[in-house]
Write a protein that holds these residues in place. Structure first.
Motif, short mmCIF file in Angstrom:
data_model
loop_
_atom_site.label_atom_id
_atom_site.label_comp_id
_atom_site.label_asym_id
_atom_site.label_seq_id
_atom_site.Cartn_x
_atom_site.Cartn_y
_atom_site.Cartn_z
N ARG A 29 10.13 4.95 -2.34
CA ARG A 29 9.47 4.22 -3.49
C ARG A 29 9.11 2.62 -3.08
O ARG A 29 8.01 2.07 -3.52
CB ARG A 29 10.36 4.22 -4.93
CG ARG A 29 10.43 5.35 -5.43
CD ARG A 29 9.02 5.94 -5.90
NE ARG A 29 8.42 5.05 -6.76
CZ ARG A 29 7.04 4.69 -6.63
NH1 ARG A 29 6.42 5.10 -5.83
NH2 ARG A 29 6.57 4.02 -7.39
N PHE A 30 10.26 2.09 -2.57
CA PHE A 30 9.82 0.80 -2.10
C PHE A 30 8.60 0.59 -1.02
O PHE A 30 8.00 -0.23 -1.23
CB PHE A 30 11.27 0.21 -1.27
CG PHE A 30 10.97 -1.11 -0.47
CD1 PHE A 30 10.90 -2.20 -1.45
CD2 PHE A 30 10.86 -1.19 0.60
CE1 PHE A 30 10.82 -3.55 -0.95
CE2 PHE A 30 10.72 -2.25 1.43
CZ PHE A 30 10.81 -3.61 0.67
N ILE A 31 8.65 1.10 -0.37
CA ILE A 31 7.39 1.16 0.93
C ILE A 31 6.16 1.57 0.40
O ILE A 31 5.34 1.02 0.66
CB ILE A 31 7.86 2.20 1.93
CG1 ILE A 31 9.13 1.58 2.98
CG2 ILE A 31 6.63 2.10 3.04
CD1 ILE A 31 9.70 2.66 3.70
N SER A 32 6.19 2.67 -0.41
CA SER A 32 4.91 3.10 -1.11
C SER A 32 4.29 1.94 -2.13
O SER A 32 3.34 1.51 -2.08
CB SER A 32 5.09 4.44 -1.60
OG SER A 32 3.98 4.80 -2.43
N LEU A 90 5.39 14.61 -4.98
CA LEU A 90 5.46 13.19 -4.43
C LEU A 90 4.85 13.22 -3.00
O LEU A 90 3.85 12.38 -2.58
CB LEU A 90 6.76 12.44 -4.51
CG LEU A 90 6.93 11.22 -4.04
CD1 LEU A 90 5.95 10.05 -4.66
CD2 LEU A 90 8.34 10.60 -4.16
N MET A 91 5.32 14.05 -2.27
CA MET A 91 4.82 14.29 -0.68
C MET A 91 3.39 14.51 -0.66
O MET A 91 2.54 13.83 0.08
CB MET A 91 5.76 15.02 -0.21
CG MET A 91 5.55 15.52 1.38
SD MET A 91 6.68 16.58 2.16
CE MET A 91 6.28 18.05 1.41
N VAL A 92 2.94 15.47 -1.52
CA VAL A 92 1.51 15.81 -1.39
C VAL A 92 0.62 14.73 -1.86
O VAL A 92 -0.37 14.65 -1.53
CB VAL A 92 1.36 17.17 -2.18
CG1 VAL A 92 -0.11 17.46 -2.23
CG2 VAL A 92 2.11 18.25 -1.47
N ALA A 93 1.17 14.14 -3.13
CA ALA A 93 0.29 12.99 -3.55
C ALA A 93 0.09 12.03 -2.87
O ALA A 93 -0.94 11.51 -2.62
CB ALA A 93 0.90 12.74 -5.04
N GLU A 94 1.20 11.54 -2.18
CA GLU A 94 1.15 10.45 -1.30
C GLU A 94 0.10 10.99 -0.09
O GLU A 94 -0.64 9.80 0.46
CB GLU A 94 2.46 10.18 -0.49
CG GLU A 94 3.54 9.58 -1.69
CD GLU A 94 3.30 8.14 -1.84
OE1 GLU A 94 2.21 7.58 -1.77
OE2 GLU A 94 4.12 7.21 -2.34
N VAL A 95 0.05 11.99 0.37
CA VAL A 95 -0.90 12.38 1.65
C VAL A 95 -2.17 12.30 0.83
O VAL A 95 -3.20 11.81 1.68
CB VAL A 95 -0.53 13.69 2.13
CG1 VAL A 95 -1.75 14.15 2.80
CG2 VAL A 95 0.81 13.74 2.76
N ASP A 183 -2.05 -0.15 2.82
CA ASP A 183 -1.56 0.78 1.47
C ASP A 183 -1.55 2.15 1.91
O ASP A 183 -0.71 2.70 1.53
CB ASP A 183 -2.48 0.38 0.38
CG ASP A 183 -2.21 1.08 -1.03
OD1 ASP A 183 -0.88 1.52 -1.14
OD2 ASP A 183 -3.10 1.31 -1.85
N ALA A 184 -2.86 2.52 2.82
CA ALA A 184 -2.67 3.92 3.21
C ALA A 184 -1.65 4.28 4.19
O ALA A 184 -0.91 5.13 3.98
CB ALA A 184 -4.13 4.27 3.82
N ALA A 185 -1.17 3.35 4.90
CA ALA A 185 -0.03 3.43 5.92
C ALA A 185 1.45 3.72 5.28
O ALA A 185 2.23 4.49 5.59
CB ALA A 185 -0.15 2.27 6.84
N THR A 186 1.52 3.03 4.10
CA THR A 186 2.86 2.87 3.27
C THR A 186 3.02 4.37 2.55
O THR A 186 4.05 4.88 2.58
CB THR A 186 2.77 1.71 2.38
OG1 THR A 186 1.77 1.77 1.47
CG2 THR A 186 3.06 0.41 2.88
N ALA A 191 5.69 9.78 2.18
CA ALA A 191 5.69 11.00 2.43
C ALA A 191 6.56 11.75 3.56
O ALA A 191 7.13 12.70 3.21
CB ALA A 191 4.10 11.41 2.74
N LEU A 192 6.73 11.20 4.74
CA LEU A 192 7.64 11.43 5.64
C LEU A 192 9.12 11.36 5.11
O LEU A 192 9.82 12.27 5.49
CB LEU A 192 7.48 10.73 6.81
CG LEU A 192 6.25 10.72 7.71
CD1 LEU A 192 5.95 9.68 8.83
CD2 LEU A 192 5.91 12.24 8.20
#
Length: 433
Positions: A29-32, A90-95, A183-186, A191-192
């Protein structure tokens, strides 16, 4: 603005042992959100207000597009969370969010920027809904829901400290478009991080055949509105965001036209705001037990309005800075308390949809004032409209104290360390009320 095996890890806020899965969620959450805050406050607002010289009406349309698309994404993602769990969503949404973020380097005007904000809202909403659904499946006998929410909300709030500051630095050193790469990198890193999380399986209150997604959506909304212990915090949360809906269209203009600053000031002031939110989330665990209640939420919400009044009440940058910290402090407490009250009365199989309903109300609260904010700003000025919204929230929150006392007399579904009790919700617990 969330029970399982004993946690393992280290002692944190409130003295509970924090498990590794909680740490992964908090870190994700912090990173994203750090990338998201940089992208919103400096990237979107900066590009719209300073690069494209947007009018109040154009900003209102942009924010309305963002809110409407977020509402659609939110209600759908609540069903997905209850079907597949918060980790997977959460994982799929971040990707899926990554290409949307990178597309923001392309727009050459407000129309393109507004369209992209619609995509941002739709694909970003599942991230917020999933994040709001973790706590009941991470909390255990050593780590209460309140403590889990303090960690998750504290991590999210910490992103306000670093995110806007990184956005300001990237703008100064590289340019606005670098913010979207960040933003994309975070999102990829987040996701990882959640890949390895293990959640407690949801406990079903009854055996049931999985129905059509839209039927499940209606089921979650019916349950939410039928239960007084859920209605009150969700509706008061809506009032909080109604009070500040005009900020989405007018706050960047407050910096541009009233304070006469540049884009970077949006980043620095929101960094102070984030510092206040972190302090507020931590302070929540230090408050007397009576504040962990509906009545406490009403009081905190009224103070949120007063904090915003300090923030926008002058044209002195030093006072604005102090107001940003004060406002962030009380919002940090309100976010933890609001989420905890909702999760205490949410059965496992409906956690995602109830979280989605709460997020939907938040987006609707931010959306509705946008219809009148440009006209009010033209008639009374940007600063006057922001002050009016702040005062309105304080009055509305205080008027709900009677209902808050009634809600506090109801039992909760989940056991909490703050109350030390286990009881049923105010209505019989059933997936179909």
């Amino acid at each position: 603005m969330s029970a399982r095996r004993p946690g393992t890890g280290f002692v944190g806020v409130g003295g509970g042992m924090k498990n590794k899965d909680l740490m992964r969620v908090a870190a994700a959450r912090f990173i994203s959100r750090a990338g998201g805050e940089a992208a919103f406050f400096v990237g979107i607002w900066g590009k719209a207000a300073f690069e494209f010289r947007a009018t109040p009406t154009e900003l209102a349309i942009l924010m309305a597009t963002l809110s409407i698309s977020s509402i659609i994404g939110t209600v759908l993602s609540g069903v997905l969370v209850d079907r597949y769990d918060a980790r997977r969503v959460l994982m799929v949404a971040e990707v899926f969010f990554v290409p949307v973020a990178l597309a923001f380097v392309l727009p050459g005007g407000m129309l393109q920027l507004t369209i992209l904000c619609g995509l941002l809202g739709f694909f970003g909403a599942p991230v917020m809904t999933a994040a709001a659904s973790f706590a009941p499946f991470i909390a255990d006998e050593n780590t209460s829901i309140e403590q889990v929410n303090v960690w998750i909300e504290g991590a999210s709030s910490s992103s306000f400290v670093i995110g806007p500051a990184i956005g300001a630095l990237l703008y100064k050193v590289v340019g606005l478009n670098a913010i979207w790469v960040f933003d994309a990198a975070t999102s990829l890193v987040a996701a990882l991080l959640v890949w390895r999380i293990t959640l407690r399986p949801a406990v079903r209150t009854t055996s049931r055949v999985r129905s059509h997604p839209f039927a499940e959506l209606r089921e979650g909304l019916r349950y939410t509105y039928a239960h007084r212990a859920l209605r009150y915090p969700i509706l008061l949360g809506t009032a909080i965001w109604l009070g500040f809906g005009a900020f989405g269209a007018l706050e960047p203009l407050f910096y541009r036209d009233v304070l006469l600053t540049d884009v970077a000031a949006l980043g620095w002031m929101n960094t102070l705001f984030g510092a206040g939110m972190v302090a507020g989330a931590v302070l929540f665990m230090r408050l007397p037990e009576r504040f962990g209640s509906a009545r406490g939420l009403a009081i905190v919400a009224s103070v949120v309005g007063l904090g915003a009044l300090v923030y926008v009440g002058t044209n002195q940058l030093i006072v604005v800075a102090i107001g940003a910290v004060v406002w962030g402090l009380v919002i940090g407490m309100a976010d933890v308390l609001l989420r905890t009250l909702i999760q205490r009365s949410s059965p496992d199989e409906l956690v995602g949809r109830i979280a989605g309903a709460s997020q939907m109300h938040r987006q609707a609260g931010e959306l509705l004032p946008l219809a009148v904010a440009p006209a009010l700003a033209a008639a009374f000025g940007v600063q006057a409209v922001l002050i009016g919204g702040s005062l309105t929230l304080t009055v509305v929150a205080l008027l709900t104290l009677g209902e808050a006392r009634a809600v506090d007399r109801l039992p909760y579904l989940r056991q909490t360390h703050a109350t030390g009790r286990l009881a049923a919700a105010d209505e019989p617990v059933s997936p179909i009320p």
